[in-house]
Design a protein around this motif. Structure first.
Motif, short mmCIF file in Angstrom:
data_model
loop_
_atom_site.label_atom_id
_atom_site.label_comp_id
_atom_site.label_asym_id
_atom_site.label_seq_id
_atom_site.Cartn_x
_atom_site.Cartn_y
_atom_site.Cartn_z
N UNK A 223 0.94 -1.24 -0.10
CA UNK A 223 0.06 -0.05 0.07
C UNK A 223 0.83 0.95 0.08
N UNK A 224 1.79 1.39 0.74
CA UNK A 224 2.92 2.48 0.64
C UNK A 224 3.23 2.84 -0.49
N UNK A 225 3.81 1.72 -1.49
CA UNK A 225 4.23 1.96 -2.92
C UNK A 225 3.04 2.47 -3.53
N UNK A 226 1.99 1.94 -3.64
CA UNK A 226 0.78 2.38 -4.23
C UNK A 226 0.33 3.73 -4.18
N UNK A 227 0.59 4.08 -2.62
CA UNK A 227 0.19 5.51 -2.37
C UNK A 227 1.39 6.43 -2.97
N UNK A 228 2.41 6.21 -2.87
CA UNK A 228 3.53 7.02 -3.32
C UNK A 228 3.37 7.45 -4.71
N UNK A 229 2.95 6.35 -5.36
CA UNK A 229 2.76 6.22 -7.15
C UNK A 229 1.64 7.24 -7.49
N UNK A 230 0.50 7.08 -6.54
CA UNK A 230 -0.91 8.13 -6.62
C UNK A 230 -0.24 9.36 -6.49
N UNK A 231 0.56 9.62 -5.44
CA UNK A 231 0.92 11.09 -5.38
C UNK A 231 1.94 11.49 -6.39
N UNK A 232 2.56 10.78 -7.11
CA UNK A 232 3.49 10.94 -8.12
C UNK A 232 2.64 11.59 -9.40
N UNK A 233 1.47 10.69 -9.36
CA UNK A 233 0.35 10.73 -10.58
C UNK A 233 -0.25 12.41 -10.27
N UNK A 234 0.05 13.02 -9.20
CA UNK A 234 -0.68 14.14 -8.80
C UNK A 234 -1.95 13.96 -8.01
N UNK A 235 -2.27 13.01 -7.66
CA UNK A 235 -3.63 12.84 -6.50
C UNK A 235 -3.03 13.77 -5.15
N UNK A 236 -4.07 13.97 -4.48
CA UNK A 236 -4.08 14.62 -3.49
C UNK A 236 -3.83 13.74 -2.29
N UNK A 237 -3.39 13.94 -1.11
CA UNK A 237 -3.08 13.18 -0.07
C UNK A 237 -4.14 12.11 0.41
N UNK A 238 -5.38 12.45 0.41
CA UNK A 238 -6.78 11.81 0.66
C UNK A 238 -6.89 10.59 -0.35
N UNK A 239 -6.76 11.11 -1.83
CA UNK A 239 -6.89 10.17 -2.60
C UNK A 239 -5.72 9.09 -2.81
N UNK A 240 -4.52 9.43 -2.53
CA UNK A 240 -3.44 8.82 -2.64
C UNK A 240 -3.57 7.62 -1.62
N UNK A 241 -4.07 8.00 -0.38
CA UNK A 241 -4.33 7.19 0.65
C UNK A 241 -5.29 6.00 0.61
N UNK A 242 -6.06 6.34 -0.26
CA UNK A 242 -7.12 5.07 -0.81
C UNK A 242 -6.51 4.26 -1.71
N UNK A 243 -5.42 4.35 -2.43
CA UNK A 243 -4.70 3.56 -3.42
C UNK A 243 -3.90 2.48 -2.48
N UNK A 244 -4.31 1.17 -2.85
CA UNK A 244 -3.55 0.10 -2.49
C UNK A 244 -3.02 -0.98 -3.47
#
Length: 341
Positions: A223-244
């Motif tokens: 989940x940490x890898x997925x969240x970091x990737x989501x932030x690199x895609x430009x998602x905000x912190x809340x959206x990134x935290x939901x990426x798993x």
């Protein structure tokens, strides 16, 4: 019902079979192995009754009985159980388990009362370390550190083929220490492809369920890898935290997608620093990697050069190996908890 003390005294000396349980968050596995050879005699899995403590105890008893029957054993043997978290030496209750319905419960005593069996519990990463030290990728090594890389991050230590718990049963818990040498990334342009580097410093880091921020688990887990990737895609912190979905990130990296390639590069940089801290403190003979992410070459291939720059040494001598027994290593190590007095 058997007297647990009698089970402890008798079967430890006489039984040719060892029974282990891996109490996971989604499944409970059981194995019966031949004590002398390590040959697998039975292997079963059942779904974990998430959130239901009493049903968890009943399921452990049921799957252990089935494993014994499949191995041709008629008596009720002691159980070695690998679990998330540990039994607190202070309270006698489970602590630090991400299977939160176990926390605050006297799991070993309740299992003995329900099953009539003698019980030995150990952290699941410690069981991995024991398994691989006895007859796995670190066979014959004196000091072994085992890292579980998956939905969570765990660590365990075996010394002389036996669990090293530590004074408060937290030895090896590297997942809940801060990521060492936290990076601003803008100072390391060669490590991460621009433009993804400068805007995502590692401090203070993501919030962890343990109540702190920036734990290794929040950055190296799937989940940490997925969240970091989501932030690199430009998602905000809340959206990134939901990426798993780490799988989606790895698939995108395989096709050269820039944000995914950057996420994998960042993960590997962190992986090297996190293991370097272990080498600097323990100087183990072998490091063994287990868990789902350890099976992904894009993440863990050629790890020694990732570790070496961070060592307080003039060389990187500790070999880093994939667990020989794969997903079965933890449950085999649990069985081996009854291999010694």
């Amino acid at each position: 019902m058997l007297d647990p003390a009698a089970a402890d005294d008798g079967s430890r000396m006489q039984s040719r079979v060892l029974v282990g349980i891996d109490l996971g968050g989604t499944k409970i596995a059981a194995v019966a192995i031949e004590r002398a050879t390590g040959r697998t005699l039975a292997h079963l899995r059942m779904p974990t009754p998430r959130g239901d403590y009493d049903a968890t105890i009943r399921t452990i008893d049921e799957i252990a009985t089935r494993a014994e029957q499949a191995a041709g054993v008629t008596e009720r043997l002691p159980l070695g159980i690998g679990m998330p978290g540990a039994i607190s030496p202070k309270t006698g209750l489970v602590k630090n388990a991400n299977s939160t319905w176990l926390n605050g419960r006297p799991l070993d005593r309740d299992l003995t009362a329900h099953t009539g069996r003698a019980i030995r519990l150990a952290n699941d990463a410690n069981c991995l370390a024991v398994s691989e030290a006895v007859d796995g990728a670190a066979a014959g090594s004196h000091l072994v550190f085992a890292a579980i890389l998956g939905t969570g991050i765990g660590g365990g230590i075996a010394i002389g083929g036996h669990v090293h718990d530590g004074a408060d049963a937290i030895a090896g818990e590297w997942g809940h220490t801060p990521m060492p040498w936290a990076q601003p990334w803008s100072r390391a342009p060669g490590e991460i492809p621009p433009p993804h580097a400068a805007e995502l410093p590692e401090l203070p880091g993501p919030a962890c369920y343990c109540g702190r921020t920036g734990c290794i688990e929040t950055l190296l887990s799937g989940p940490g890898l997925a969240r970091d990737a989501a932030r690199l895609r430009g998602l905000d912190d809340d959206a990134a935290a939901r990426e798993r979905s780490a799988e989606a990130v790895l698939a995108a990296a395989d096709t050269g997608t820039p944000w995914a390639v950057a996420a994998v590069a960042r993960w590997r940089h962190r992986f090297g620093r996190a293991l370097a801290m272990i080498v600097n403190i323990l100087d183990p003979d072998v490091i063994v990697l287990g868990g789902g992410l350890s099976q992904v070459p894009a993440l863990v291939a050629d790890p020694e050069p990732l570790v070496a720059p961070w060592l307080f040494s003039d060389r990187m001598r500790t070999p880093i190996r994939i667990a020989r027994h794969g997903d079965d290593s933890g449950v085999r190590g649990a069985a081996r908890l009854w291999d010694t007095p």
